[in-house]
Motif scaffolding. Structure first.
Motif, PDB file in Angstrom:
ATOM      1  N   GLY A  70       0.845  -1.201   0.000  1.00 51.19           N
ATOM      2  CA  GLY A  70       0.000   0.000   0.000  1.00 51.19           C
ATOM      3  C   GLY A  70       0.871   1.237   0.000  1.00 51.19           C
ATOM      4  O   GLY A  70       1.978   1.229   0.552  1.00 51.19           O
ATOM      5  N   GLU A  71       0.363   2.314  -0.597  1.00 50.21           N
ATOM      6  CA  GLU A  71       1.185   3.533  -0.642  1.00 50.21           C
ATOM      7  C   GLU A  71       1.464   4.089   0.760  1.00 50.21           C
ATOM      8  O   GLU A  71       2.579   4.523   1.051  1.00 50.21           O
ATOM      9  CB  GLU A  71       0.503   4.630  -1.478  1.00 50.21           C
ATOM     10  N   GLU A  72       0.440   4.096   1.629  1.00 48.11           N
ATOM     11  CA  GLU A  72       0.582   4.814   2.906  1.00 48.11           C
ATOM     12  C   GLU A  72       1.034   3.887   4.035  1.00 48.11           C
ATOM     13  O   GLU A  72       0.827   2.681   3.982  1.00 48.11           O
ATOM     14  CB  GLU A  72      -0.749   5.478   3.283  1.00 48.11           C
ATOM     15  N   ILE A 142      -2.489  -1.293  -3.205  1.00 50.32           N
ATOM     16  CA  ILE A 142      -3.511  -0.256  -2.972  1.00 50.32           C
ATOM     17  C   ILE A 142      -2.899   1.127  -3.142  1.00 50.32           C
ATOM     18  O   ILE A 142      -1.869   1.430  -2.539  1.00 50.32           O
ATOM     19  CB  ILE A 142      -4.048  -0.292  -1.512  1.00 50.32           C
ATOM     20  N   ASP A 143      -3.527   1.960  -3.950  1.00 45.78           N
ATOM     21  CA  ASP A 143      -3.267   3.406  -3.885  1.00 45.78           C
ATOM     22  C   ASP A 143      -4.600   4.007  -3.442  1.00 45.78           C
ATOM     23  O   ASP A 143      -5.552   4.105  -4.214  1.00 45.78           O
ATOM     24  CB  ASP A 143      -2.854   3.955  -5.256  1.00 45.78           C
ATOM     25  N   PRO A 144      -4.724   4.357  -2.151  1.00 40.55           N
ATOM     26  CA  PRO A 144      -6.053   4.727  -1.642  1.00 40.55           C
ATOM     27  C   PRO A 144      -6.595   5.983  -2.300  1.00 40.55           C
ATOM     28  O   PRO A 144      -7.805   6.114  -2.514  1.00 40.55           O
ATOM     29  CB  PRO A 144      -5.813   4.939  -0.155  1.00 40.55           C
ATOM     30  N   ILE A 145      -5.694   6.938  -2.584  1.00 41.13           N
ATOM     31  CA  ILE A 145      -6.073   8.070  -3.453  1.00 41.13           C
ATOM     32  C   ILE A 145      -4.894   8.293  -4.381  1.00 41.13           C
ATOM     33  O   ILE A 145      -3.807   8.672  -3.936  1.00 41.13           O
ATOM     34  CB  ILE A 145      -6.360   9.366  -2.662  1.00 41.13           C
ATOM     35  N   ASP A 146      -5.094   8.022  -5.643  1.00 46.77           N
ATOM     36  CA  ASP A 146      -4.071   8.350  -6.627  1.00 46.77           C
ATOM     37  C   ASP A 146      -4.449   9.708  -7.194  1.00 46.77           C
ATOM     38  O   ASP A 146      -5.606   9.933  -7.558  1.00 46.77           O
ATOM     39  CB  ASP A 146      -4.052   7.289  -7.728  1.00 46.77           C
ATOM     40  N   GLY A 147      -3.454  10.611  -7.238  1.00 49.37           N
ATOM     41  CA  GLY A 147      -3.762  11.967  -7.657  1.00 49.37           C
ATOM     42  C   GLY A 147      -4.272  12.771  -6.465  1.00 49.37           C
ATOM     43  O   GLY A 147      -5.302  13.455  -6.554  1.00 49.37           O
ATOM     44  N   THR A 148      -3.559  12.675  -5.341  1.00 51.77           N
ATOM     45  CA  THR A 148      -4.010  13.408  -4.139  1.00 51.77           C
ATOM     46  C   THR A 148      -4.136  14.904  -4.430  1.00 51.77           C
ATOM     47  O   THR A 148      -5.038  15.570  -3.917  1.00 51.77           O
ATOM     48  CB  THR A 148      -3.036  13.161  -2.964  1.00 51.77           C
ATOM     49  N   ILE A 287       4.416   0.643  -8.108  1.00 55.50           N
ATOM     50  CA  ILE A 287       3.526  -0.359  -8.720  1.00 55.50           C
ATOM     51  C   ILE A 287       2.056   0.020  -8.550  1.00 55.50           C
ATOM     52  O   ILE A 287       1.238  -0.245  -9.418  1.00 55.50           O
ATOM     53  CB  ILE A 287       3.806  -1.806  -8.240  1.00 55.50           C
ATOM     54  N   TRP A 288       1.719   0.687  -7.419  1.00 53.47           N
ATOM     55  CA  TRP A 288       0.299   1.021  -7.188  1.00 53.47           C
ATOM     56  C   TRP A 288      -0.196   2.125  -8.118  1.00 53.47           C
ATOM     57  O   TRP A 288      -1.402   2.337  -8.230  1.00 53.47           O
ATOM     58  CB  TRP A 288       0.069   1.400  -5.724  1.00 53.47           C
ATOM     59  N   ASP A 289       0.709   2.835  -8.772  1.00 55.62           N
ATOM     60  CA  ASP A 289       0.280   3.886  -9.704  1.00 55.62           C
ATOM     61  C   ASP A 289      -0.054   3.334 -11.098  1.00 55.62           C
ATOM     62  O   ASP A 289      -0.553   4.087 -11.949  1.00 55.62           O
ATOM     63  CB  ASP A 289       1.369   4.958  -9.838  1.00 55.62           C
ATOM     64  N   HIS A 290       0.265   2.053 -11.355  1.00 59.65           N
ATOM     65  CA  HIS A 290       0.091   1.528 -12.718  1.00 59.65           C
ATOM     66  C   HIS A 290      -0.488   0.121 -12.804  1.00 59.65           C
ATOM     67  O   HIS A 290      -0.842  -0.317 -13.904  1.00 59.65           O
ATOM     68  CB  HIS A 290       1.441   1.576 -13.463  1.00 59.65           C
TER      69      HIS A 290
END
Ligand SMILES: Nc1ncnc2c1ncn2[C@@H]1O[C@H](COP(=O)(O)OS(=O)(=O)O)[C@@H](OP(=O)(O)O)[C@H]1O
Ligand SMILES: [Mg+2]
Ligand SMILES: [Mg+2]
Ligand SMILES: [Mg+2]
Length: 356
Positions: A70-72, A142-148, A287-290
């Protein structure tokens, strides 16, 4: 015969849908002190943390042994200085986990009324995203919000979830609460889920219900072909894309949009290609961005590679490692686009070479 990844697909849709309801409702109430700046100077909000907690908790209840990238992570929230953010995140995560949605495919995943978690459980759920990734086995990303930054501007962002098995993306779900269901009707209903399963195609589902449409990219047509590109010039070079456009003789201006929503728009034909070219040395794509976007591309009739024509490698850990740039478009345009990208890159490198 059972359909591959049918349960995971339903769970992923349900988790992303709940996280989207959370992020949309937070946007309307977000206050200034609910955003932190991370070590890499990027913003993270209470919505990013609580959306990751919701998705991670739902995955854990169904598949307790599956690791998560996960990102966070919750380190800033565990400190005493993070107490007020932490309380808010626990409250938001519980609101989303216990809500009764009443949408058909939101089956019982052990959530709903009475499934509140305490603060430790919420922080642990966020921290289950610390897995380092790798070449073998199952893992979720998981990217919970991509493009914060898009989220904070009230523009496009995406809640992203993918299942990777032995370094191949098998399932991906993207939730885009601010994206019009029909690009040609910008004032019409908003809120899209994009779903792809390897070998089973890609669909768009309304965030508000079950109605679904199959996605297929239109064939390459130079007179209408356009690019989808990042809003932030620091994330992807705008000048490289205008150079590519000139070489291909294209006349349509690019559509600038934050987040993996670009992949959803590519899969349904709102734009012809998504090109992302690094602006500085050293940044490695995550990896979570794509992950989700790459499967949406291949399942709707496209090809995705890096700028050298190599496949994206999801088996190297939390980043795409040495993959350089992203080139995604419909099959019959990929060769032309790649050649134009390489010409522009060679031209950009000329002055550097002559100086050396
Ligand atoms: N320097 C640099 N180069 C390339 N990419 C970077 C860079 N810094 C950050 N990021 C990542 O960009 C993610 C947002 O990508 P977008 O396509 O939405 O960019 S943009 O905001 O539209 O410009 C963003 O994802 P989120 O943090 O989830 O918003 C980052 O993972
Ligand atoms: Mg971020
Ligand atoms: Mg991101
Ligand atoms: Mg993010």
């Amino acid at each position: 015969m059972s359909i591959a990844y049918a349960i995971e697909r339903q769970l992923a849709i349900s988790a992303v849908r709940r996280a989207c309801l959370l992020t949309s409702s937070v946007f309307n109430k977000l206050v200034k002190n609910e955003t932190l700046v991370k070590g890499d100077k990027s913003p993270v909000t209470v919505a990013d943390y609580s959306a990751q907690a919701v998705i991670s908790s739902m995955l854990h209840r169904a598949y307790p042994n599956d690791p998560i990238v996960g990102e966070e992570d919750a380190s800033d929230l565990r400190a005493e200085s993070g107490a007020s953010l932490r309380n808010r995140i626990v409250e938001l995560a519980n609101e989303a986990l216990t809500a009764e949605l009443g949408i058909g495919d939101d089956a019982d995943w052990g959530i709903g009324p009475g499934s509140e978690q305490n603060a430790d459980e919420v922080l642990d759920a966020i921290d289950r995203g610390r897995y380092e990734g790798g070449r073998t086995g199952r893992m979720w990303t998981i990217d919970p919000i991509d493009g914060t930054k898009g989220f904070l501007r009230g523009e496009q962002y995406a809640v992203c979830l993918a299942l990777i098995v032995d370094a191949q993306v098998q399932l991906g779900v993207l939730g885009c609460p601010n994206l019009p269901i029909d690009w040609l009707k910008p004032d019409g209903e908003k809120g899209c889920l994009f779903v792809a399963v390897r070998g089973q195609g890609a669909q768009q589902i309304k965030l508000s219900g079950a109605e679904s449409t199959r996605l297929t990219m239109p064939p390459y047509t130079p007179s209408t072909f356009n690019f989808l590109e990042s809003v932030e010039a620091a994330h992807s070079s705008h000048s490289t894309i205008s150079g590519i456009s000139a070489i291909m003789g294209l006349t349509e201006p690019p559509i600038r949009m934050d987040s993996q929503a670009k992949y959803g728009c590519l899969a349904r034909g709102d734009g012809g290609a998504y090109v992302r070219m690094p602006t500085g040395a050293g940044y490695k794509e995550k990896i979570w961005d794509h992950a989700t976007g790459s499967l949406l591309v291949t399942e709707s009739g496209g090809i995705i590679t890096d700028s050298r024509g190599l496949p994206l490698d999801f088996g190297l850990g939390r980043t795409l490692g040495e993959n350089y740039g992203i080139i995604a478009t419909v099959k019959d345009a990929h060769g032309k686009l790649l050649s134009a990208v390489q010409q522009v890159v060679a031209k950009e490198e000329e002055p550097l070479k002559s100086r050396a």
